[in-house]
Design a protein around this motif. Structure first.
Motif, PDB file in Angstrom:
ATOM      1  N   LEU A   1      23.938 -35.930   4.326  1.00 24.44           N
ATOM      2  CA  LEU A   1      23.444 -34.910   5.169  1.00 24.44           C
ATOM      3  C   LEU A   1      22.985 -33.772   3.939  1.00 24.44           C
ATOM      4  CD1 LEU A   1      25.792 -35.415   7.868  1.00 24.44           C
ATOM      5  CD2 LEU A   1      22.875 -35.558   7.933  1.00 24.44           C
ATOM      6  N   ASN A   2      23.569 -33.424   3.359  1.00 23.21           N
ATOM      7  CA  ASN A   2      23.633 -32.978   2.241  1.00 23.21           C
ATOM      8  C   ASN A   2      22.714 -32.284   1.462  1.00 23.21           C
ATOM      9  OD1 ASN A   2      26.131 -31.519   2.311  1.00 23.21           O
ATOM     10  ND2 ASN A   2      27.158 -32.709   0.815  1.00 23.21           N
ATOM     11  N   GLU A   3      21.695 -34.120   1.164  1.00 21.23           N
ATOM     12  CA  GLU A   3      20.060 -33.933   1.051  1.00 21.23           C
ATOM     13  C   GLU A   3      19.347 -34.079   1.650  1.00 21.23           C
ATOM     14  OE1 GLU A   3      20.313 -36.608  -3.390  1.00 21.23           O
ATOM     15  OE2 GLU A   3      21.929 -37.371  -3.073  1.00 21.23           O
ATOM     16  N   VAL A   4      19.324 -34.566   2.774  1.00 19.32           N
ATOM     17  CA  VAL A   4      18.593 -34.751   3.783  1.00 19.32           C
ATOM     18  C   VAL A   4      17.258 -34.031   4.132  1.00 19.32           C
ATOM     19  CG1 VAL A   4      19.416 -34.788   6.046  1.00 19.32           C
ATOM     20  CG2 VAL A   4      17.872 -36.512   5.499  1.00 19.32           C
ATOM     21  N   LYS A   5      17.796 -33.093   4.052  1.00 17.75           N
ATOM     22  CA  LYS A   5      16.560 -31.672   3.918  1.00 17.75           C
ATOM     23  C   LYS A   5      15.332 -31.927   3.239  1.00 17.75           C
ATOM     24  CE  LYS A   5      16.664 -27.465   6.401  1.00 17.75           C
ATOM     25  NZ  LYS A   5      16.946 -25.485   6.890  1.00 17.75           N
ATOM     26  N   ASN A   6      15.831 -31.741   2.309  1.00 14.47           N
ATOM     27  CA  ASN A   6      14.822 -31.976   1.186  1.00 14.47           C
ATOM     28  C   ASN A   6      14.305 -33.369   0.940  1.00 14.47           C
ATOM     29  OD1 ASN A   6      16.845 -29.920  -0.092  1.00 14.47           O
ATOM     30  ND2 ASN A   6      18.197 -31.120  -1.521  1.00 14.47           N
ATOM     31  N   HIS A   7      14.554 -33.995   1.835  1.00 11.39           N
ATOM     32  CA  HIS A   7      12.992 -34.762   1.580  1.00 11.39           C
ATOM     33  C   HIS A   7      12.394 -35.453   2.937  1.00 11.39           C
ATOM     34  CE1 HIS A   7      14.335 -36.528  -2.353  1.00 11.39           C
ATOM     35  NE2 HIS A   7      15.864 -35.637  -2.051  1.00 11.39           N
ATOM     36  N   LEU A   8      12.647 -34.206   3.816  1.00  8.88           N
ATOM     37  CA  LEU A   8      12.130 -34.268   5.190  1.00  8.88           C
ATOM     38  C   LEU A   8      11.242 -33.327   5.446  1.00  8.88           C
ATOM     39  CD1 LEU A   8      12.512 -36.314   7.726  1.00  8.88           C
ATOM     40  CD2 LEU A   8      14.251 -34.453   8.323  1.00  8.88           C
ATOM     41  N   ASN A   9       9.371 -33.552   5.588  1.00  6.27           N
ATOM     42  CA  ASN A   9       8.580 -32.976   6.057  1.00  6.27           C
ATOM     43  C   ASN A   9       9.070 -32.260   7.233  1.00  6.27           C
ATOM     44  OD1 ASN A   9       6.592 -33.504   4.025  1.00  6.27           O
ATOM     45  ND2 ASN A   9       6.081 -35.474   5.035  1.00  6.27           N
ATOM     46  N   ASP A  10       8.312 -30.785   7.629  1.00  6.74           N
ATOM     47  CA  ASP A  10       8.479 -29.934   8.562  1.00  6.74           C
ATOM     48  C   ASP A  10       8.283 -30.436   9.735  1.00  6.74           C
ATOM     49  OD1 ASP A  10      10.060 -27.939   6.858  1.00  6.74           O
ATOM     50  OD2 ASP A  10       7.869 -27.242   6.418  1.00  6.74           O
ATOM     51  N   GLY A  11       9.204 -30.066  10.841  1.00 11.67           N
ATOM     52  CA  GLY A  11       8.842 -31.336  12.036  1.00 11.67           C
ATOM     53  C   GLY A  11       9.301 -32.726  12.086  1.00 11.67           C
ATOM     54  N   GLY A  12       9.866 -33.229  10.770  1.00 13.75           N
ATOM     55  CA  GLY A  12      10.116 -34.889  10.573  1.00 13.75           C
ATOM     56  C   GLY A  12      11.853 -34.282  11.907  1.00 13.75           C
ATOM     57  N   ILE A  13      11.626 -35.722  11.687  1.00 18.42           N
ATOM     58  CA  ILE A  13      12.868 -36.704  12.095  1.00 18.42           C
ATOM     59  C   ILE A  13      14.088 -37.576  11.522  1.00 18.42           C
ATOM     60  CG2 ILE A  13      12.018 -38.304  13.071  1.00 18.42           C
ATOM     61  CD1 ILE A  13      13.693 -38.334  15.306  1.00 18.42           C
ATOM     62  N   VAL A  14      15.371 -37.350  11.097  1.00 20.21           N
ATOM     63  CA  VAL A  14      16.276 -37.723  11.413  1.00 20.21           C
ATOM     64  C   VAL A  14      16.686 -38.602  11.912  1.00 20.21           C
ATOM     65  CG1 VAL A  14      18.258 -38.240   9.854  1.00 20.21           C
ATOM     66  CG2 VAL A  14      16.962 -36.585   9.198  1.00 20.21           C
ATOM     67  N   GLN A  15      16.811 -40.250  12.400  1.00 19.69           N
ATOM     68  CA  GLN A  15      17.315 -41.306  12.738  1.00 19.69           C
ATOM     69  C   GLN A  15      18.334 -42.123  12.319  1.00 19.69           C
ATOM     70  OE1 GLN A  15      13.804 -42.964  14.854  1.00 19.69           O
ATOM     71  NE2 GLN A  15      15.013 -42.993  16.512  1.00 19.69           N
ATOM     72  N   MET A  16      19.891 -41.724  12.498  1.00 17.67           N
ATOM     73  CA  MET A  16      20.851 -42.624  11.690  1.00 17.67           C
ATOM     74  C   MET A  16      21.831 -42.715  12.486  1.00 17.67           C
ATOM     75  SD  MET A  16      22.399 -38.792  10.082  1.00 17.67           S
ATOM     76  CE  MET A  16      24.515 -39.268   9.283  1.00 17.67           C
ATOM     77  N   ILE A  17      22.363 -44.300  12.018  1.00 17.66           N
ATOM     78  CA  ILE A  17      23.678 -44.791  12.567  1.00 17.66           C
ATOM     79  C   ILE A  17      24.873 -44.326  12.160  1.00 17.66           C
ATOM     80  CG2 ILE A  17      24.677 -46.766  13.797  1.00 17.66           C
ATOM     81  CD1 ILE A  17      21.873 -47.042  15.031  1.00 17.66           C
ATOM     82  N   GLN A  18      26.466 -43.983  12.931  1.00 18.23           N
ATOM     83  CA  GLN A  18      27.471 -44.250  12.968  1.00 18.23           C
ATOM     84  C   GLN A  18      28.558 -44.189  13.326  1.00 18.23           C
ATOM     85  OE1 GLN A  18      27.917 -39.260  11.401  1.00 18.23           O
ATOM     86  NE2 GLN A  18      29.621 -39.744  12.720  1.00 18.23           N
ATOM     87  N   SER A  19      29.260 -44.131  13.504  1.00 20.07           N
ATOM     88  CA  SER A  19      30.551 -44.271  14.473  1.00 20.07           C
ATOM     89  C   SER A  19      31.653 -43.562  14.661  1.00 20.07           C
ATOM     90  CB  SER A  19      32.050 -45.822  13.520  1.00 20.07           C
ATOM     91  OG  SER A  19      32.520 -45.585  14.358  1.00 20.07           O
ATOM     92  N   SER A  20      31.916 -43.652  15.584  1.00 22.23           N
ATOM     93  CA  SER A  20      32.912 -42.727  16.482  1.00 22.23           C
ATOM     94  C   SER A  20      33.553 -41.927  15.825  1.00 22.23           C
ATOM     95  CB  SER A  20      33.703 -42.726  18.228  1.00 22.23           C
ATOM     96  OG  SER A  20      34.292 -44.243  18.118  1.00 22.23           O
ATOM     97  N   LEU A  21      34.832 -44.134  14.960  1.00 20.14           N
ATOM     98  CA  LEU A  21      35.673 -42.731  13.634  1.00 20.14           C
ATOM     99  C   LEU A  21      35.177 -41.937  12.777  1.00 20.14           C
ATOM    100  CD1 LEU A  21      36.584 -46.738  13.501  1.00 20.14           C
ATOM    101  CD2 LEU A  21      37.917 -45.566  14.885  1.00 20.14           C
ATOM    102  N   SER A  22      34.058 -41.947  12.715  1.00 24.94           N
ATOM    103  CA  SER A  22      33.968 -41.162  11.665  1.00 24.94           C
ATOM    104  C   SER A  22      33.229 -39.990  11.828  1.00 24.94           C
ATOM    105  CB  SER A  22      32.661 -42.253  10.254  1.00 24.94           C
ATOM    106  OG  SER A  22      31.475 -42.276  11.155  1.00 24.94           O
TER     107      SER A  22
END
Length: 194
Positions: free
Chosen positions: A136-157
């Motif tokens: 999360l700390n880095e993702v914005k630097n690698h995403l174009n404006d208007g882009g999307i992040v799709q990530m999987i995680q768990s309610s445990l995290s």
């Protein structure tokens, strides 16, 4: 959904419900550039290859890079760039329209850490957020404006913690889908960069 030949390896995460939760919900348009972090067997990237031909995948596990290459070849997929390395290191100065990541989200005590490279697929540190927060700390630097992040995680995290952090980073984020298992929900988070 297309059927693919999937070879597996004891040192690489075998596609499971979380893999397909991501693969079944890809928001990729034709000609968009896609980065998948932690490709593992390559299954999600193979689904993505039906939607665009600009795909880059990375994995910290060299066995995974080799297995993904084998799976891509056996399925006749030639449009995926495979890079070995941790998170965004292999794509240092590049930006993408879509970033995908089935995160290692399991909270892991010291005694539960596996000695093999397969550990990278699961080990989320004590609170399950060790890798998620680095991502999360880095993702914005690698995403174009208007882009999307799709990530999987768990309610445990800590889904709420992830949504809050994405909000602070200027994303519009939501839990787009989830599946309930014995003691946790596996969630798909979609985050739009505005």
């Amino acid at each position: 959904m297309p059927d693919f030949i999937i070879n597996t390896d004891d040192n690489v995460y075998i596609p499971a419900e979380d893999s397909y939760l991501l693969a079944d919900n890809l928001l990729i348009e034709e000609n968009q550039s896609v980065l998948e972090i932690g490709t593992g067997s390559g299954i999600v990237a193979m689904y993505a290859s039906k939607l665009t031909d600009k795909i880059t995948v990375t994995d910290i596990n060299f066995d995974a890079c080799q297995l993904a290459e084998k799976n891509f070849k056996e399925n006749g997929i030639e449009n995926i760039e495979i890079l070995f390395g941790n998170l965004f290191e292999p794509v240092e100065n590049r930006k993408f329209d879509v970033i995908l990541f089935n995160t290692p989200y399991l909270p892991t005590e010291d005694g539960e850490v596996l000695e093999d490279t397969i550990n990278y697929a699961f080990d989320g540190g004590l609170n399950g957020r060790k890798v998620i927060d680095l991502f999360l700390n880095e993702v914005k630097n690698h995403l174009n404006d208007g882009g999307i992040v799709q990530m999987i995680q768990s309610s445990l995290s800590g889904n709420e913690e992830t949504l809050q952090k994405l909000d602070e980073l200027g994303f519009i984020a939501e839990i787009a889908d989830s599946e309930h298992f014995f003691f946790e929900d596996i969630t798909l988070i979609n985050a739009y960069k505005i």
